[in-house]
Motif scaffolding. Structure first.
Motif, short mmCIF file in Angstrom:
data_model
loop_
_atom_site.label_atom_id
_atom_site.label_comp_id
_atom_site.label_asym_id
_atom_site.label_seq_id
_atom_site.Cartn_x
_atom_site.Cartn_y
_atom_site.Cartn_z
N PRO B 59 0.81 -1.18 -0.01
CA PRO B 59 -0.03 0.14 0.02
C PRO B 59 0.89 1.26 0.21
O PRO B 59 0.49 2.22 -0.72
CB PRO B 59 -0.90 -0.13 1.08
N GLY B 60 2.02 1.17 0.72
CA GLY B 60 2.77 2.50 0.72
C GLY B 60 3.42 2.84 -0.51
O GLY B 60 3.43 3.85 -0.92
N ILE B 62 2.29 1.82 -3.60
CA ILE B 62 1.28 2.48 -4.20
C ILE B 62 0.96 3.88 -4.09
O ILE B 62 0.55 4.72 -5.13
CB ILE B 62 -0.05 1.43 -4.29
N LEU B 63 0.73 4.12 -2.74
CA LEU B 63 0.40 5.58 -2.39
C LEU B 63 1.38 6.40 -2.69
O LEU B 63 1.12 7.56 -3.11
CB LEU B 63 0.27 5.67 -0.94
N ASN B 66 0.97 7.18 -6.37
CA ASN B 66 -0.05 7.68 -6.77
C ASN B 66 0.02 9.37 -6.63
O ASN B 66 -0.47 10.08 -7.21
CB ASN B 66 -1.23 7.51 -6.14
N ALA B 273 -6.93 -0.26 -4.02
CA ALA B 273 -6.00 -0.84 -4.97
C ALA B 273 -5.29 -1.88 -4.37
O ALA B 273 -5.27 -3.07 -4.89
CB ALA B 273 -5.27 0.11 -5.87
#
Lengths: 164, 425
Positions: B59-60, B62-63, B66, B273
């Motif tokens: 998640p990190g 992906i963040l 983004n 996501a």
């Protein structure tokens, strides 16, 4: 129907946001703690649990957004109403699987009552509950898709997928 | 019979368009019910699959990607790449590939690369006189370097599956990713010369310096991530979160193009996501456990070894299988299902797991640009407003180029293993 869906989406979005922020804060405490003295022992565990609950709240939303990917090359190339029928079948299969797994997942939650986590001393049934709630979340969003398709002529296509 | 049910339900689910994660769950449940194994195994294995330390970094990363993507990096990176290679014949095509390589070091996801760079470059190339199908093809093809150059979500998943450190996986992708980018630049140049595509004026060293200064803070994120992982001062999860904080600071205060009100939405979308990936990992863990219980990895190894035990032939067989699967299946799902069985085969004939992991990821990335399920191909054809067929024809030379690079990486292991062996011995 749309109102109920919006409420559920809002609740899940807030939940996913809080869980992810918890993960971020736990990691930052870990880094800052280690930089200035020593990390608290519970941060790694909290990070893991926060991620599990991020997935719990995000799973249903990922079905809705299309982030729960499928292979649609065959079904979408079929003629007439077939793509829509198969999307409906897909939603029903998703709902059925998750509903079937709810009872076994609850049993798994109960098993957790006998354990506690190493650092936070949390009862593990609270943490195992993440898998139970994840299945309910996916089932709920699958059900909403079924209702929207059957009663509101929805095409059953996912909302905009996050392009990442 | 149990195995037959498992495979039949799995193939049926995929064909009718049920989400891959749910298909894995349905087929696993069918198997468990048939074999009389309690269904409580499923939530237990799902939990075990998702509760893996290395996966926390997904998640990190992906963040971070983004946030950077929304924070105004695209134009800056394109301008820098254009300053470097825009003056050569077919310059905008080369800029496109170069920008993808730089972008890959920040976001590490192919579809984001295709959408962001394609959104700017494809209309620009069309306006400059490049054919629309070529513009879409070069964008789609070059976007696949994103998940090979670090950081990379598929590399993290492979790390979780194989126990190889994420730092080593990231490093192993660096040289193959650069090689792939350079090879695609050569292909672009050769096509440009043959078709007499335009070139731009040399804009001077000063412009390169100015554009580099503009892109510096975005490009520095790659350095930050690699430093965090290689120095050993941070875990992959910590590195990913620090990169996210860095992206917020750069987007808000340096580039000033990341609206504060957009951040909560980006956080939620990134988490959703990542959830989609982790649900897939959870269900795939049940499926994988069944495959291991049924000794499928050993059966595959025995079947192939009864035919040949030649390492070079085995590498070829693995690559052909992965290319075929990559054409029809979503990349991460294919990786999760096939990686462990094929790793057993690879190690049996003496292939280094790190080397195998690298060429397996590279191979599956090619599937992002091949019909019928090439996501990047669809994105770019859509931006270029072209039907799929001419774009597929235009992308063939790039697919051939990528396959040549794949074979090089497959048969010359140091391309993948040298950098990790030097920097992370």
């Amino acid at each position: 129907m749309k109102r109920i869906e919006n409420i559920i989406v809002t609740i899940c979005s807030i939940g996913v946001g809080i869980a992810f922020l918890t993960l971020i804060v736990a990691v930052l405490i870990q880094v800052l703690g280690r930089t200035f003295s020593s990390s608290p022992v519970w941060t790694e565990e909290l990070t893991r649990f926060a991620m599990l609950f991020t997935v719990t709240f995000g799973a249903g939303l990922s079905l809705r957004s299309g982030d729960l990917v499928n292979v649609d090359v065959v079904c979408e190339s079929l003629p007439g109403q077939w793509p829509r029928r198969l999307r409906l079948f897909s939603a029903i299969a998703t709902f059925a699987l998750c509903v079937f797994l709810i009872a076994p997942a609850w049993k798994y939650v109960s098993i957790g009552a006998l354990q506690t986590s190493a650092a936070l001393r949390l009862r593990m049934d609270y943490i195992h509950f993440s898998v139970f709630a994840l299945l309910i979340g996916i089932a709920l969003f699958a059900l909403m898709r079924i209702v929207a398709m059957v009663f509101y002529s929805d095409d059953g296509q996912p909302e905009n997928r996050t392009d990442i | 019979m149990g195995l037959f049910i498992l495979v039949t339900v799995f193939v049926f689910g995929l064909v009718v368009g049920i989400p891959v994660a749910i298909t894995l769950g349905l087929s696993s449940l069918s198997y468990l019910l048939y074999m009389g194994i309690p269904a409580v195994v499923m939530p237990q294995k799902m939990y075990a699959g998702m509760d893996v330390f290395v996966l926390l970094s997904i998640p990190g990363f992906i963040l971070a990607g983004n946030l950077m993507n929304q924070g105004g990096i695209t134009e800056r990176i394109i301008r820098f790449a254009n300053g470097l290679v825009g003056w050569i014949r077919g310059g905008l095509g080369l800029t496109n590939v170069g920008a993808s390589m730089l972008f890959g070091g920040i976001t590490g996801t192919a579809v984001a690369d295709a959408a962001s760079i394609g959104g700017v470059m494809i209309p620009g190339m069309k306006k400059a006189g490049y054919p629309a199908d070529f513009s879409a093809a070069v964008t789609a093809a070059s976007s696949t370097v994103g998940p090979i150059i670090p950081p990379s979500v598929p590399m993290i998943i492979v790390g979780a599956l194989s126990g190889i450190s994420v730092g080593k996986m990231f490093l192993a992708g660096a040289i193959p990713g650069i090689l792939m980018g350079v090879a695609m630049m050569v292909t672009t140049y050769l096509i440009a010369r043959k078709k007499n595509f335009p070139k731009q004026e040399w804009q001077g060293v000063a412009e390169i310096g100015r554009s580099f200064a503009g892109a510096f803070w975005a490009l520095a994120m790659t350095g930050l991530i690699l430093y965090g992982l290689l120095s050993g001062i941070a875990t992959p999860t910590e590195t990913a979160i620090i990169a996210s904080i860095y992206a917020v600071v750069i987007g808000l205060f340096v580039y000033r193009e990341l609206p504060l009100r957009k951040i909560p939405k980006i956080v939620v979308e990134s988490a959703v996501a990542a959830s989609g990936i982790l649900v897939l990992v959870g269900f795939a863990n049940v499926f994988g456990w069944i495959l291991v219980s049924e000794r499928i990895p050993q059966m595959i190894a025995t079947a192939v070894l009864s035919f040949t035990d030649n390492k070079f032939v085995v590498i070829l067989i693995i690559n052909i299988l992965l290319l075929l699967v990559g054409m029809f299946m979503e990349t991460i799902a294919a990786l999760i299902i096939l990686f462990v069985p094929l790793l057993t085969l690879a190690t049996t004939v003496g292939i280094d797991p790190l080397h195998f992991a690298t060429f397996a990821v590279l191979n599956l990335m090619i599937g992002l640009t091949t019909p019928p399920l090439g996501v990047c191909l669809f994105v770019c054809a859509g931006i270029a407003r072209q039907p799929l067929t001419p774009v597929v024809i235009a992308i063939l030379p790039f697919i051939a180029t990528n396959i040549i690079v794949l074979l090089l990486v497959s048969y010359v292991p140091p391309i993948a293993t040298w950098l990790p062996s030097v920097l992370l011995p």
